[in-house]
Scaffold this active site. Structure first.
Site, PDB file in Angstrom:
ATOM      1  N   TYR A 170       2.966  -0.687  -9.384  1.00 44.62           N
ATOM      2  CA  TYR A 170       2.937  -1.493 -10.430  1.00 44.62           C
ATOM      3  C   TYR A 170       2.501  -1.145 -11.468  1.00 44.62           C
ATOM      4  CZ  TYR A 170       1.799  -3.681  -5.736  1.00 44.62           C
ATOM      5  OH  TYR A 170       1.617  -4.078  -4.511  1.00 44.62           O
ATOM      6  N   ARG A 218      -6.442   4.821  -9.368  1.00 45.96           N
ATOM      7  CA  ARG A 218      -5.860   5.008  -8.041  1.00 45.96           C
ATOM      8  C   ARG A 218      -3.792   5.603  -8.588  1.00 45.96           C
ATOM      9  NH1 ARG A 218      -3.708   2.418  -2.318  1.00 45.96           N
ATOM     10  NH2 ARG A 218      -2.704   4.106  -1.429  1.00 45.96           N
TER      11      ARG A 218
END
Length: 678
Positions: A170, A218
């Protein structure tokens, strides 16, 4: 009573300003309920059940900080005060059970399936039709403030913190890696520049909200794409994030576009924990291990050995909301294990459907599929011990009905007994184990080796009869098809001898499974060793890897047979396989030199082999064995004819109802839904 066998799993984690009650994180999953405010009562029930089930820390599905970050058009965002009320339903549902919850902030970047996509550089992703615009310096700075605003509103909504999504390919991962980031300004070039966006987001959130707020990041530990980061890059980023103010470091493995599987069922359990352990050596904040951790023994070993401070499981909490409580009370055999099939979770998400779970159809439907104790117990016969029958029998019995299960063979499990012998599908044993325990726990009267007929059912006076008799393989009907070298897939998976040159007829899921089964010697139901799996897929086994993205040349074991995989349709082989796992099966067959033919007409079987016709040209495949995987036929002879009088009410579910596309997801759901209504 709690057991000490899993003491490390159950140990609280003190973060200074707050305490997480155990070491288990329910990882982020997009359910499809996050994007519309009117679905938040359902979302609250979903999270509330998992908090009640014992998870210490829960993380929401990804919520975008702005419109450019949407995964889908009009996706879930949190950037106005109006977002607070629905989210408070979720945080309240979690807090009343003593758990903590983080809002995951996810900017999709070039993975967005909408026309506003932006990224580090204008490089189109292979999983979205939209080419991204390169973000300007001003847009980057504005996006940092969007993250801050989202985090601030999340705190007002009652969240204990946020998780910043910087893995899986992402937006922030796109900036972190040279795979996408080809900028020459202060946001690109060396890793110190590429990580600036992520680091500045953490700094800005910490400065705005203060110390008593969890910031989890993350981080991708293993990109598994070309021009991906090295472990030294990863460690550099992790240290910078720690200095910027993160509370927890979560781990991600692989980009969505990576051609190496990271979460499908064939990936060995905890295959990537060595990389987590390597990063943990270099930071003081708690580090979370993730990917293919699904049972307590694996989780406990990771924690006890000091490889990580917490373990994250996402799909296992779809499969069983009470995973932690069952672990804490030494009821591990009652855990409904995630088999990592992706069929009802990720496959649904990527088709813009609500996520649920193949082995637990209540997941995501907690307010709709409810198992209420019956006020009037009925005598119910379930005929067939495949997963449809097992689902119906155990749910009906748990509700208080008197249930008898008839199974013609010596064991329950049906088609799962065939699936469990496929290399990489060893997890299917767990589902059978779970249902066997549930049969005993709920008091179902199980009658094996019993082929029952309608007269017997009527004589025993059942109120309801559930026909779950499943399917039989469809036979091949061409000249010579009765020859001994023609075998059904069921015969092959049960151990029938097969020659060195094989034609597999039918390229659906079973055809692919049988082809994979025939590529390697029969195994003893043991999963592939981790290092062997890494060699086969080209994953660098060195935790301190210097290869780009953690990839190296794959070492492919020679197949033990020459295989032809054939189908009548002219569409590409494997087109109907799972959206997020089908490519893995296609890749396996391709790299093991399976010859795939489409548009095939089957003409005859002779002593020489199989005669076929392709594009009007006849040809002989000189094969020793022919394995038929050309569909199934329903077994429904127990069902009364229309207008026929019976003492019991008859119902039909699973493969017996529809064999066209054999579907365990549908079978288990139909069994549960029917049993919930009786």
């Amino acid at each position: 009573m709690t057991t000490t066998r899993y003491a490390n799993i159950l140990k609280p984690l003190h973060l200074g300003f707050t305490t997480i009650k155990n070491r288990v994180v329910m990882g982020s999953m997009h359910t499809g309920l996050e994007d519309r405010f009117y679905n938040y009562p359902k979302l609250a029930a979903y999270f509330g059940e998992r908090a009640k089930g014992g998870a210490g820390l829960l993380i929401t599905g990804g919520i975008s900080p702005n419109r450019q970050g949407w995964l889908l058009p009009a996706g879930g965002t949190m950037n106005t005060l109006g977002d607070i009320a629905p989210h408070r339903l979720v945080t309240h549902a979690v807090h009343k059970h003593g758990a903590k919850i983080l809002l995951q902030i996810l900017h999709a970047g070039r993975y967005g399936y909408q026309p506003f996509v932006v990224s580090a550089s204008p490089i189109k992703s292979p999983i979205s039709p939209f080419k991204p615009r390169e973000m300007s310096d001003k847009q980057i700075l504005n996006t940092i403030q969007d993250y801050v605003r989202t985090a601030s509103i999340a705190k007002k909504a009652g969240y204990d913190g946020v998780e910043i999504m910087g893995s899986e390919g992402y937006l922030l991962n796109q900036f972190l890696s040279r795979h996408v980031n080809q900028r020459a300004d202060r946001w690109g070039g060396p890793i110190e520049n590429r990580m600036r966006f992520a680091v500045e987001i953490v700094k800005a959130i910490r400065e705005e909200i203060g110390e008593k707020f969890i910031i989890c990041f993350r981080l991708s530990l293993l990109d598994l794409v070309h021009d991906g980061n090295t472990m030294q890059d990863v460690i550099t980023v992790a240290k910078a994030l720690e200095k910027a103010g993160i509370t927890l470091l979560n781990t991600g493995i692989g980009w969505h576009e990576a051609r190496i599987p990271t979460i499908v069922t064939s990936v060995p359990r905890a295959a990537f924990v060595d990389y987590t352990a390597e990063v943990k050596k270099h930071v003081a904040v708690p580090v979370i291990a993730s990917n293919r951790i699904n049972m307590p023994d694996t989780a406990e070993e990771i924690l006890a050995s000091g490889q990580a401070d917490m373990v994250q499981m996402a799909r296992p909490f779809l499969a069983d909301a009470f995973w932690v409580n069952k672990t804490a009370t030494n009821r591990v055999d009652e855990i409904n294990t995630c088999i990592a099939c992706n069929q009802a979770c990720l496959d649904h998400t990527f088709k813009n459907q609500r996520a649920t779970c193949l082995v637990n159809p209540r997941a995501g439907y907690e307010t709709e599929l409810v198992y209420v104790k019956t006020k009037k117990a009925k005598s119910i016969a379930v005929v067939g011990g495949g997963v449809a029958g097992l689902s119906a029998a155990t749910v009906a019995a748990s509700r208080g009905h008197d249930v008898t299960l008839f199974e013609a063979s010596h064991e329950v499990g049906g088609q799962f007994n065939l699936a469990k012998v496929i290399p990489g599908k060893e997890e299917f044993h767990e589902t059978i184990r779970y249902f066997k325990v549930q049969l005993e726990k709920t008091g179902v009267d199980v009658r094996l080796n019993t082929k029952v007929n309608r007269e017997q059912l009527e004589r025993e006076g059942f109120d309801e009869v559930i026909v779950a008799t499943g399917v039989v393989p469809r036979a091949l009907k061409i000249e010579g098809s009765q020859a001994p070298q023609v075998l059904s897939y069921a015969e092959v998976l049960r151990g029938a001898p097969v020659g060195d040159r094989v034609a597999v007829i039918g390229a659906g899921g079973i055809g692919f499974d049988v082809s994979e089964f025939l590529l390697k010697p029969p195994h003893q139901v043991q999963p592939q060793p981790v290092n062997e799996w890494k060699r086969e897929w080209g994953v660098d086994p060195n935790p301190n890897y210097v290869s780009e993205g953690g990839m190296q040349g794959a070492e492919i074991e020679a197949p033990i047979r020459e295989i032809y995989l054939l189908q009548r349709k002219k569409t590409p082989l494997g087109a109907g396989l799972g959206k997020t796992s089908g490519w893995v099966h296609r890749a396996q067959l391709k790299k093991h030199a399976v010859r795939m033919l489409r548009g095939v007409q089957y003409k005859s079987v002779t002593d020489e082999g199989l005669w076929i016709e392709v594009d009007g040209h006849a040809q002989l495949l000189r094969v020793d064995s022919i394995v038929v995987c050309a569909g199934q036929e329903s077994v429904k002879d127990l069902m009364p004819l229309a207008g026929e009088n019976t003492l019991a009410q008859y119902h039909i579910i699973g493969g017996a109802k529809l064999a066209a596309e054999l579907d365990a997801k549908r079978a288990i759901r139909e069994g549960a839904e029917l049993a919930a209504k009786l």
